[in-house]
Design a protein around this motif. Sequence first.
Motif, PDB file in Angstrom:
ATOM      1  N   SER A 286     -21.181 -23.490  27.643  1.00 13.26           N
ATOM      2  CA  SER A 286     -20.179 -24.366  28.248  1.00 13.26           C
ATOM      3  C   SER A 286     -20.741 -25.033  29.489  1.00 13.26           C
ATOM      4  CB  SER A 286     -18.926 -23.566  28.598  1.00 13.26           C
ATOM      5  OG  SER A 286     -19.211 -22.565  29.556  1.00 13.26           O
TER       6      SER A 286
ATOM      7  N   SER B 232     -16.901 -28.673  30.226  1.00 16.11           N
ATOM      8  CA  SER B 232     -15.874 -28.298  29.264  1.00 16.11           C
ATOM      9  C   SER B 232     -16.420 -27.158  28.409  1.00 16.11           C
ATOM     10  CB  SER B 232     -15.497 -29.496  28.386  1.00 16.11           C
ATOM     11  OG  SER B 232     -16.620 -29.939  27.641  1.00 16.11           O
ATOM     12  N   ALA B 233     -15.601 -26.677  27.494  1.00 15.82           N
ATOM     13  CA  ALA B 233     -16.016 -25.554  26.654  1.00 15.82           C
ATOM     14  C   ALA B 233     -15.442 -25.722  25.258  1.00 15.82           C
ATOM     15  CB  ALA B 233     -15.537 -24.237  27.258  1.00 15.82           C
TER      16      ALA B 233
ATOM     17  N   ARG C 180     -10.226 -21.919  25.497  1.00 17.88           N
ATOM     18  CA  ARG C 180     -11.598 -22.353  25.776  1.00 17.88           C
ATOM     19  C   ARG C 180     -12.545 -21.157  25.814  1.00 17.88           C
ATOM     20  NH1 ARG C 180      -9.939 -25.548  31.127  1.00 17.88           N
ATOM     21  NH2 ARG C 180      -8.745 -23.601  31.265  1.00 17.88           N
ATOM     22  N   GLN C 181     -13.716 -21.330  25.207  1.00 13.97           N
ATOM     23  CA  GLN C 181     -14.732 -20.273  25.157  1.00 13.97           C
ATOM     24  C   GLN C 181     -15.815 -20.587  26.189  1.00 13.97           C
ATOM     25  OE1 GLN C 181     -14.738 -17.443  23.651  1.00 13.97           O
ATOM     26  NE2 GLN C 181     -13.010 -17.654  22.239  1.00 13.97           N
ATOM     27  N   TRP C 182     -15.575 -20.095  27.403  1.00 13.60           N
ATOM     28  CA  TRP C 182     -16.510 -20.346  28.490  1.00 13.60           C
ATOM     29  C   TRP C 182     -17.741 -19.445  28.375  1.00 13.60           C
ATOM     30  CZ3 TRP C 182     -15.612 -24.616  31.028  1.00 13.60           C
ATOM     31  CH2 TRP C 182     -14.297 -25.070  31.192  1.00 13.60           C
TER      32      TRP C 182
END
Length: 293
Positions: free
Chosen positions: A223, A226-227, A263-265
């Motif tokens: 990320s 954004s992610a 979201r996948q940070w």
Amino acid sequence: MKSLTIQDQNQLTEILAIVRSVSWGATEILQSYYQGKANQGDLDINEDKKDGPVTAADLATNHYILEKLQHSFSTEQFGYLSEETHQGTDPIPQDWVWIIDPLDGTRDFIDKTGEYAVHIALAYQGRPVVAVVAVPESSKIYFAAKGQGTFVETKQGEIKPIHVSERNSIEELYFVASRTHRDQRFQKLIESLPFKGVNYVGSVGCKISTILEQRSDVYISLSGKSAPKDWDFAAPELILTEAGGKFTYFNGEPVQYNRGDVRQWGGIMASNGQCHEMLCQRATQTLAEIDQK
């Protein structure tokens, strides 16, 4: 459907049969838009969407998938997390949650690269247990249920098991990346890893399919401003891991879904599994060095 349990393999197989059928229907809708045959005519592109362009194809396919799934799987027992209908920041309360991306790779769809996909996954308590990734322009779907392996099905109905490569040194591995979406930090990371070659492919589902087809071995998500979202990864993860690969955060922990924030940070490593831990360690070390400069 009677009360579903994670241990009931027969039920998972029955669910997967329904999802495969839905996926084939979704591919037909997307192809009708892609080829300009849909009644609505040309793509209705809305460039103002915060997370990227959305087309009439996204919305039509999303409507079809939700309608078909909700006909078979009640909204009392099953939650629904879809890119086109997601709202709010709270986790969906049901243990069983459908995670759907009706059109993964919208930009590739618009640009006519053919590298777009449909993702449908069923997660139990945040982990995928049933998944289909459909790649319309190759006329294939990849499907898996937890503990049952991954299979590829052609439009002609041919089904066969599929497995990742056994290449087992970093210097033998092929990396798959987007043509764009690479900031300077990510570019430095992948340049630090001595892969044999790089394949450039759109759509996460299409990228992971190249690992199943043994054309690639490693995909990395990192990320930036954004992610990626839950629906980018849930279905691709299961088809990869059931085919013998690995899919984890850089620290080795499993990826969790339906946590509220979709979201996948951070960093996620997807691979054929042969050098997975070493790649995670090297990525973590390299990023630490990059961030110190």
